[in-house]
Design a protein around this motif. Structure first.
Motif, short mmCIF file in Angstrom:
data_model
loop_
_atom_site.label_atom_id
_atom_site.label_comp_id
_atom_site.label_asym_id
_atom_site.label_seq_id
_atom_site.Cartn_x
_atom_site.Cartn_y
_atom_site.Cartn_z
N ALA A 164 -2.22 24.34 3.22
CA ALA A 164 -1.07 23.02 3.11
C ALA A 164 -0.94 21.75 2.92
N ILE A 165 -2.06 21.14 4.05
CA ILE A 165 -2.54 20.02 3.88
C ILE A 165 -3.26 20.19 2.45
N HIS A 166 -3.89 20.78 2.34
CA HIS A 166 -4.12 20.95 1.27
C HIS A 166 -3.44 20.85 -0.22
N ALA A 167 -2.67 21.23 -0.32
CA ALA A 167 -1.33 21.19 -1.25
C ALA A 167 -1.11 19.80 -1.42
N GLY A 168 -0.54 19.24 -0.36
CA GLY A 168 0.30 18.09 0.24
C GLY A 168 -0.86 16.84 -0.68
N VAL A 169 -1.85 17.12 0.01
CA VAL A 169 -2.82 16.32 -0.76
C VAL A 169 -2.98 15.73 -1.92
N ILE A 170 -3.06 17.05 -2.85
CA ILE A 170 -3.05 17.02 -4.09
C ILE A 170 -1.83 16.64 -5.04
N ASN A 171 -0.42 16.37 -4.28
CA ASN A 171 0.37 16.77 -4.92
C ASN A 171 0.94 14.67 -3.78
N ALA A 172 -0.03 14.04 -3.74
CA ALA A 172 0.15 12.89 -2.68
C ALA A 172 0.59 11.60 -3.59
N GLN A 173 1.07 11.03 -4.07
CA GLN A 173 1.06 9.92 -5.13
C GLN A 173 0.19 8.41 -4.40
N GLY A 174 0.33 8.49 -2.50
CA GLY A 174 -0.54 7.22 -1.73
C GLY A 174 -1.65 7.02 -1.85
N ASN A 175 -2.32 6.03 -1.77
CA ASN A 175 -4.00 5.84 -2.39
C ASN A 175 -4.45 6.11 -0.40
N LEU A 176 -3.50 6.02 0.66
CA LEU A 176 -3.75 6.33 1.58
C LEU A 176 -3.00 7.45 2.46
N ILE A 177 -2.99 8.10 2.38
CA ILE A 177 -2.64 9.73 3.10
C ILE A 177 -3.24 10.30 4.27
N ILE A 178 -1.62 10.34 5.13
CA ILE A 178 -1.60 10.97 6.67
C ILE A 178 -1.28 12.15 6.69
N VAL A 179 -1.91 13.14 7.44
CA VAL A 179 -1.98 13.89 8.19
C VAL A 179 -1.21 14.23 9.34
N MET A 180 -0.02 14.94 9.46
CA MET A 180 0.74 14.63 10.74
C MET A 180 2.04 16.12 10.86
N ASP A 181 1.45 16.70 12.10
CA ASP A 181 2.29 18.03 12.51
C ASP A 181 4.06 17.24 12.19
N ALA A 182 4.79 18.56 12.11
CA ALA A 182 6.22 17.81 12.23
C ALA A 182 7.19 18.62 13.17
N ASP A 183 6.39 18.78 14.60
CA ASP A 183 6.86 18.94 15.36
C ASP A 183 7.05 17.94 16.86
N LEU A 184 6.81 16.77 16.39
CA LEU A 184 7.30 15.30 16.82
C LEU A 184 6.15 15.74 18.54
N GLN A 185 4.67 16.38 18.08
CA GLN A 185 4.19 16.09 18.95
C GLN A 185 3.23 15.32 18.79
N ILE A 217 1.35 -1.05 -0.04
CA ILE A 217 0.39 0.12 -0.27
C ILE A 217 0.51 1.14 0.08
N LYS A 218 1.19 2.18 -0.69
CA LYS A 218 1.02 3.10 -0.67
C LYS A 218 1.08 4.41 -0.37
N ILE A 219 1.79 4.59 0.84
CA ILE A 219 1.21 5.40 2.50
C ILE A 219 1.64 7.06 1.68
N THR A 220 1.24 8.15 1.06
CA THR A 220 1.92 9.22 1.64
C THR A 220 2.03 10.73 3.13
N ILE A 221 2.35 10.56 3.58
CA ILE A 221 2.20 11.41 5.08
C ILE A 221 2.75 13.07 4.35
N VAL A 222 1.70 13.75 4.62
CA VAL A 222 1.23 15.56 4.50
C VAL A 222 2.05 16.08 5.86
#
Length: 256
Positions: A76-97, A3-8
């Motif tokens: 920003a999340i929308h921009a990540g979604v439309i550029n994602a190649q995965g069929n599962l898209i995970i959205v998360m922060d980059a601050d380790l929270q 399963i290809k997964i994209t992390i935004v």
């Protein structure tokens, strides 16, 4: 089955955190054994976040999108979604929270749900290291969201910034409030017949960088709710104003 997964990862001034989060993602995703990618959407961070992320692309499957400036978390999340190649898209922060260790549970639950939310408020979830006012603000946002967004009424954490969504659910999603900060609220409100699950995670205070929460963010979420349900928002506002007037009259008669 692979399963290809994209992390935004939407970012702004996360140069300190981006190597740490991507290294952790690498460990977790390699253990899962699925094809994966990271899409970093950076709003032209002056601390060089985008440059640091690009350097990591030599070791990890990282794609970097740089925007002109701060244009809102939801967009920003929308921009990540439309550029994602995965069929599962995970959205998360980059601050380790948002701990990458929760990702396997999100992926596992995707076999039965279209949207899987990492929740602070289901059994096993919690918030640690935050002041009381921050917790109250978060709960207030959740209450408002559950009142005004019908598809969020059975969701414990409809304002979570950490979630998985299947590509088909967001393929036609266009933000109603690009400068908003709660993309999940919009996705819940606009998704048709999506199966929704929640899994627990521990939301910790950040250790590097500064929090993005501000009064502007609170107002942006209120604006998002108003756009998603203008009639309900008006009724709620009128009702709250009526209650306030009654309370003022009661106080007046008590002290007069």
């Amino acid at each position: 089955m692979s399963i290809k997964i994209t992390i935004v990862l939407p970012t702004y001034n996360e140069a300190e955190n981006i190597p740490l989060i991507i290294e952790e993602l690498g460990k977790v995703m390699d253990s899962l054994g699925h094809e994966w990618e990271v899409v970093v959407v950076d709003d032209n961070s002056p601390d060089g976040t985008a440059e640091v992320a690009r350097e990591l692309s030599s070791k990890y499957p990282v794609k970097v999108i740089v925007r002109a400036g701060r244009m809102g978390l939801t967009s920003a999340i929308h921009a990540g979604v439309i550029n994602a190649q995965g069929n599962l898209i995970i959205v998360m922060d980059a601050d380790l929270q948002h701990p990458p260790s929760t990702i396997p549970l999100l992926v596992e639950k995707s076999s039965e749900c279209d949207i899987v939310i990492a929740s602070r408020y289901v059994k096993g979830g919690k918030t640690t290291g935050f002041p009381l006012i921050r917790k109250i603000t978060s709960l207030g946002a959740i209450i408002l969201t559950r009142i005004l967004i019908s598809k969020a009424r059975n969701v414990k954490d409809p304002v979570s910034g950490f979630f998985l969504v299947k590509r088909n659910i967001v393929k036609n999603w266009e933000p109603v409030e690009p400068y908003g900060y709660k993309a999940l609220t919009e996705i819940l409100a606009t998704s048709d017949n999506a199966r929704i699950c929640e899994v627990p995670f521990e939301f910790k205070a950040r250790t590097k960088g500064s929090s993005k929460l501000s009064f502007r963010i609170i107002l942006a979420h209120i604006k998002t709710l108003m756009k998603l349900n203008p009639f309900g928002f008006t009724l709620l506002a009128v009702g709250c104003a009526g209650i306030l007037v009654i309370l003022l009259y009661i106080i007046y008669f008590i002290i007069s």
